[in-house]
Design a protein around this motif. Structure first.
Motif, PDB file in Angstrom:
ATOM      1  N   VAL A  33      33.799  30.071  36.936  1.00  0.00           N
ATOM      2  CA  VAL A  33      34.036  31.119  35.949  1.00  0.00           C
ATOM      3  C   VAL A  33      34.759  30.505  34.755  1.00  0.00           C
ATOM      4  O   VAL A  33      35.892  30.033  34.880  1.00  0.00           O
ATOM      5  N   GLU A  37      34.046  34.105  30.414  1.00  0.00           N
ATOM      6  CA  GLU A  37      33.275  34.935  31.339  1.00  0.00           C
ATOM      7  C   GLU A  37      34.151  35.782  32.255  1.00  0.00           C
ATOM      8  O   GLU A  37      33.622  36.557  33.063  1.00  0.00           O
ATOM      9  N   ARG A  40      33.820  39.650  32.791  1.00  0.00           N
ATOM     10  CA  ARG A  40      32.610  40.126  33.474  1.00  0.00           C
ATOM     11  C   ARG A  40      32.630  39.821  34.974  1.00  0.00           C
ATOM     12  O   ARG A  40      31.697  40.197  35.687  1.00  0.00           O
ATOM     13  N   ASP A  41      33.668  39.149  35.440  1.00  0.00           N
ATOM     14  CA  ASP A  41      33.740  38.750  36.843  1.00  0.00           C
ATOM     15  C   ASP A  41      34.391  39.857  37.679  1.00  0.00           C
ATOM     16  O   ASP A  41      35.321  40.534  37.214  1.00  0.00           O
TER      17      ASP A  41
END
Length: 246
Positions: A33, A37, A40-41
């Motif tokens: 990750v 990002e 969005r995890d």
């Protein structure tokens, strides 16, 4: 760790970008990750907390156990000005595990005798920055010379690179004149509002060592605030700052 994940982590490390490798301890599956990002995890909140601490370890989430391998760039402190405050500041910053570099083209001040065990560049800031890794959001810059020819280019570069902390020594009057110069040089008020000037938290600092403490306290406060609260770029802490008379 898979070779592609290792290669990606190494690439992010080289570029001074944070990343976290998430490993499911149950089935061994992994995902890398990147900082861009995280939102969005599924583990976004936990990942943000781990980036703040910079520590790897096991976390429990969604009824499962994950090992987080956290990689963050070392925080750098670039001190522009080989002055008395800098002499007090450098060992304190090293004790906080900051990667310290002192930059000053004035070779009478920038000497190894005055700054032992410190990366010292007796160069103009623009030349020094060209030799260092690019300025970034894990870089703090403190401009301490009181000389516009040295401080102003360094401040401009740090603001354009979105360094997480940019501070400048001087009284409120001298800072106002500094802002006028930077605006004439093309920076906007939103850019220059990010400068901590007068530099340091207001602790009534008088001596070089006390001023150094106030600067480091402000650097740490800005670092932690930005990382944990997700403050918008350019927002500054609501705190008083000490003045240094002209």
């Amino acid at each position: 760790m898979k070779l592609d994940h290792l290669a990606a982590l190494n690439a992010e490390r080289e570029a001074r970008r944070p990343a976290i490798l998430v490993t499911d301890t149950g089935d061994g599956t992994q995902r890398l990750v990147l900082e861009t990002e995280i939102d969005r995890d599924p583990l976004a909140e936990v990942l943000r907390e781990r980036l703040l601490s910079g520590k790897s370890g096991i976390v429990e989430a969604e009824g499962r156990s994950f090992f987080l391998t956290v990689q963050v760039p070392p925080v750098r402190l670039l001190v522009v000005g080989a002055v008395h405050i800098s002499q007090a500041l450098c060992p304190m910053a090293a004790a906080l595990e900051l990667d310290v570099t002192v930059i000053d083209p004035r070779t009478a001040f920038a000497t190894p005798e005055r700054f032992p065990d410190v990366t010292l560049l007796a160069e103009w800031p623009d030349d020094a920055f060209a030799r260092l890794a690019p300025l970034d959001r894990y870089t703090a810059l403190a401009a301490l010379t009181h000389d516009p020819k040295i401080d102003d280019p360094a401040l401009t570069a740090a603001l354009k690179a979105e360094c997480f902390y940019v501070g400048a020594l001087g009284s409120r009057k001298s800072h106002a004149r500094r802002l006028d110069r930077l605006h004439e040089g093309g920076l906007g008020p939103e850019d220059t509002a990010r400068i901590h000037g007068p530099i340091g938290l207001d602790i009534g600092a008088v001596t070089p060592a006390e001023i150094a403490v106030s600067i480091l306290a402000e650097v740490v406060a800005t670092l932690r605030r930005d990382r944990i609260r997700g403050k918008a770029k350019g927002e500054r802490a609501d705190c008083m700052r000490h003045d240094i008379d002209d």
